[in-house]
Design an enzyme around this catalytic site. Structure first.
Site, PDB file in Angstrom:
ATOM      1  N   CYS A 147     -29.516  84.611  21.928  1.00 58.49           N
ATOM      2  CA  CYS A 147     -29.681  85.457  22.647  1.00 58.49           C
ATOM      3  C   CYS A 147     -29.486  86.680  21.948  1.00 58.49           C
ATOM      4  CB  CYS A 147     -28.452  85.293  23.420  1.00 58.49           C
ATOM      5  SG  CYS A 147     -27.065  85.010  23.538  1.00 58.49           S
ATOM      6  N   TYR A 207       0.927  -1.151   0.055  1.00 59.34           N
ATOM      7  CA  TYR A 207      -0.535   0.722   0.413  1.00 59.34           C
ATOM      8  C   TYR A 207       1.057   1.100   0.060  1.00 59.34           C
ATOM      9  CZ  TYR A 207      -3.872   3.223   2.004  1.00 59.34           C
ATOM     10  OH  TYR A 207      -4.768   3.906   1.481  1.00 59.34           O
TER      11      TYR A 207
END
Length: 719
Positions: free
Chosen positions: A610, A143
């Site tokens: 203001c 193998y």
């Protein structure tokens, strides 16, 4: 898919069928190839000098090498060389003779099979495994996918050798191995690896050649058989002689080798053990060298990685297994990330280099082998019972998820790297960009690419065109942005749409106190809050610059850079948003309604809320230090306007009336601009403020005593 659709990628296949993929084994393998290529590209040859010496006698020629190797300093090399020339007599100081052994290779495993087939036969690892698999299926070899390189004590090695006695090529050597009188047999050494599943690769059936075999089948079978015969053989024996000489205090050496017994080299024809004979020398002997030269050379870069080198790198770093390494290498060629020349050496393609460069620019080493190596070690721990499968699986998933999120967030780096090598494509990648959450709108300048949210290395945010560098359309965002994320909300005012809104988070200390730190804004030009914060904070991040330890940029340069960004109305450079030509025809009420010249030479602006006179203050932020602005003295009012924006037609928050006066004797004299207010502005009533706009009392310039600025912004500094 995003990169494939965004660029014209030239490859061996149709670019529509080209697959661009990332893999934890695939990319580190590509990284080895690219890193070696970068080493070669960055190498700068450097000249060096060395002294060479040779001596000819009746027995032959001996070449002596300099013990120092070489010098990069030419002057030093010349001085030493001249010393040797003035006293050229060589004295033999040492003669050493010793036996050397060259051991046979360990039993064959998959990686060694692939490496040796590549070196000896120029076979690719993928083709090697294909041929080996066919030989295994036919029963000729064991193998071929195994990590084991040591035989079990139960293996009958003699029986394997006996089967090979009839072969015409190596049969006689097999007979010698089995003859005890020859003393040639030696039990194979232990390679140190055992996968507990398969033995090392070895022949299982005799064959002198089958009719259906190709040349590669013959070669690979021969390699397996000869390797097995070699690994059960005695090592080669050689006699090595080393001679050292002294010339004017400089040491030189020469080596020679004679092979006494070839042993395994008789059958393993793929290896050699070269050597050369040295003339006979004795300690104390003197002679005058035949040649003594000062030679130059240059350093050379390392070669490109061969397939054997690449397999070694993968094996060393734990990338892949013996059964998959060849697949990862083949994947690089299939994906057209790398090419392989006739010498079996790998070079990255433009595509492969661009991908690695992009991941490298992200700062996340996704192309390095570290992540996969940890995974391989964890999986091995599972096989050994040290860790559980669920534990390792969860850890790996979390690691890869973090990598994916990081790559998606910084994928603009991939675009920038790809743009270095490839042209932009007309194909739209809109779907992917929408899904990523970065898409803002279609570029209004080039009308081809998309505008996406980006973040540079300093952490600053911008909206840029993906068509860069062909299209340089960009919207710079305020430097005070700490986080920005594209939402699914669409602006109802800006056209053409859709224009997706961005959720901004600002650094509290870098914006005026009356602005919200969280803001859902639009970069299409309709967002007045975003425009004002860009004017106030600039487009450079002060915290990130300080955090990186970089040098501070001059304030006037920072303000200049701020104004070089694209106008938020027409998206062009060259002017500020407040001086945009496209806004010059706006309503009269958007600009100052009146300017009155007074004799006092002062500027007075009334608060729109203001009606009280506003105080002239000086900013102390890094981007606007020394820049003048007006704000109401009442804490209840939010009036604010930059002094130098008055002449540009910009109004502040609540701006209603402006009264400006100049000196009658010098009507051209302008109101103060820049650091410290160099104009004719009286310091009386002027208060220095912090980065948040709060007044600072009791602080004044120590150069001139003016409370309107610090010494670093004093106009009299250095006079």
């Amino acid at each position: 898919m995003l990169l494939r659709d965004a660029f014209v990628i030239e490859s061996a296949t149709n670019d529509r069928n080209l697959v661009l993929s990332y893999g934890p084994c695939q990319f580190p393998t590509l990284g080895f190839v690219v890193e070696r290529y970068w080493e070669i590209q960055s190498h700068e040859p450097e000249e060096f000098w060395t002294i060479n010496c040779s001596h000819r006698s009746d027995e032959g020629v001996a070449t002596f090498n300099w013990m120092r190797g070489h010098f990069f300093d030419y002057a030093c090399a010349v001085i030493i060389y001249e010393m040797c020339v003035e006293e050229p007599t060589a004295n033999v100081t040492k003669v050493r003779q010793q036996e050397k052994l060259k051991y046979a290779p360990a039993p064959l495993n998959t990686i060694q099979l692939e490496k040796r087939a590549s070196i000896y036969f120029r076979m690719s690892s993928e083709h090697t495994m294909k041929v080996a698999e066919e030989l295994y299926q036919a029963g000729f070899i064991s193998y071929p996918r195994t990590e084991t390189d040591s035989f079990s004590e139960r293996t009958n090695l003699h029986a394997i050798v006996q089967e090979q006695q009839g072969h015409p090529g190596w049969g006689s050597y097999a007979q010698r191995l089995l003859d005890p009188a020859s003393g040639l047999w030696r039990n194979p050494r232990n390679g140190g690896h055992d996968d507990k599943a398969h033995p090392p690769i070895h022949p299982t059936k005799f064959s002198s050649g089958e009719s259906g075999w190709s040349q590669d089948h013959h070669r690979l079978y021969e390699l397996v058989v000869r390797h097995f015969l070699a690994c059960v053989s005695q090592p080669a024996v050689g006699a090595e002689t080393t001679v050292e000489i002294d010339i004017a205090g400089e040491l030189f050496f020469a080596s020679g080798r004679v092979i006494v017994a070839k042993n395994y080299l008789d059958v393993y024809r793929f290896e050699s053990w070269g050597g050369s004979l040295l003339p006979t020398y004795e300690v104390g002997q003197q002679f005058v060298p035949t040649t003594l030269t000062l030679d130059s050379g240059v350093t050379r870069p390392p070669p490109l990685l061969s397939e054997a080198d690449l397999l070694s790198c993968m094996d060393k770093e734990g990338i892949g297994t013996d059964a998959t390494m060849h697949d990862h290498i083949k994947k690089l060629l299939d994906r057209f990330y790398a090419t392989k020349d006739s010498s079996m050496r790998f070079s990255p393609t433009n595509l492969g280099e661009a991908l690695v460069m992009g991941y490298d620019d992200m700062g996340y080493k996704l192309w390095k082998p570290y992540l996969r190596a940890v995974m391989e070690r964890d999986m091995k721990a599972v096989s050994e019972g040290a860790k559980s499968k669920a534990e390792v699986l969860e850890t790996c998933l979390q690691q890869m998820k973090a990598c994916f999120l990081d790559a998606r967030l910084n994928k603009v780096k991939l675009f920038e790297a790809m743009a270095v090598f490839f042209e932009r494509s007309n194909r739209s990648g809109g779907d992917e960009q929408h899904a990523s959450g970065e898409f803002i709108r279609r570029c209004g300048l080039c009308q081809e690419a998309d505008m996406v949210l980006r973040q540079n290395r300093d952490g600053n945010f911008m909206v840029g065109c993906l068509g860069f560098p062909q299209c340089r359309n960009v919207v710079w965002l305020p430097g005070s942005v700490s986080e920005a994320a594209v939402t699914t909300n669409v602006c109802n005012s800006c056209t053409p749409g859709p224009v997706y809104l961005i959720q901004f988070t600002f650094r509290r200390l870098e914006i005026p106190p009356d602005y919200n730190a969280n803001h859902l804004g639009c970069v299409g030009g309709c967002d007045e809050t975003l425009r004002q914060l860009t004017e106030i904070c600039g487009t450079g991040s002060r915290l990130s610059a300080r955090g990186r330890g970089g040098p501070a940029m001059p304030n006037n340069v920072q303000r200049s850079n701020t104004r070089q960004g694209a106008c938020i109305y027409c998206h062009q450079t060259g002017h500020s948003s407040g001086n945009c030509p496209s806004q010059s025809s706006g309503p009269r009420s958007s600009r100052p309604q009146s300017m009155n010249v007074q004799s006092a030479g002062q500027v007075s602006i009334s608060c729109s809320a203001c009606g009280a006179p506003c105080a002239l203050r000086t900013a102390n932020t890094t981007s606007n230090r020394g820049r003048k602005f007006y704000s109401c003295q009442s804490q209840a009012c939010n009036f604010f306007v930059w002094e130098d924006s008055i002449n540009n037609g910009n109004r502040g928050r609540g701006f209603q009336r402006v009264n400006v006066s100049a000196s009658a004797s010098n009507p051209s004299r302008s109101v103060g601009h820049g650091r410290g207010g160099r104009g004719a502005v009286d310091a009386a009533g002027v208060t220095f403020v912090s980065a948040t706009g709060d007044p600072i009392s009791g602080r004044r310039c120590f150069v001139c005593g003016d409370p309107s600025h610090f010494a670093n912004a004093c106009p009299n500094r250095g006079i």
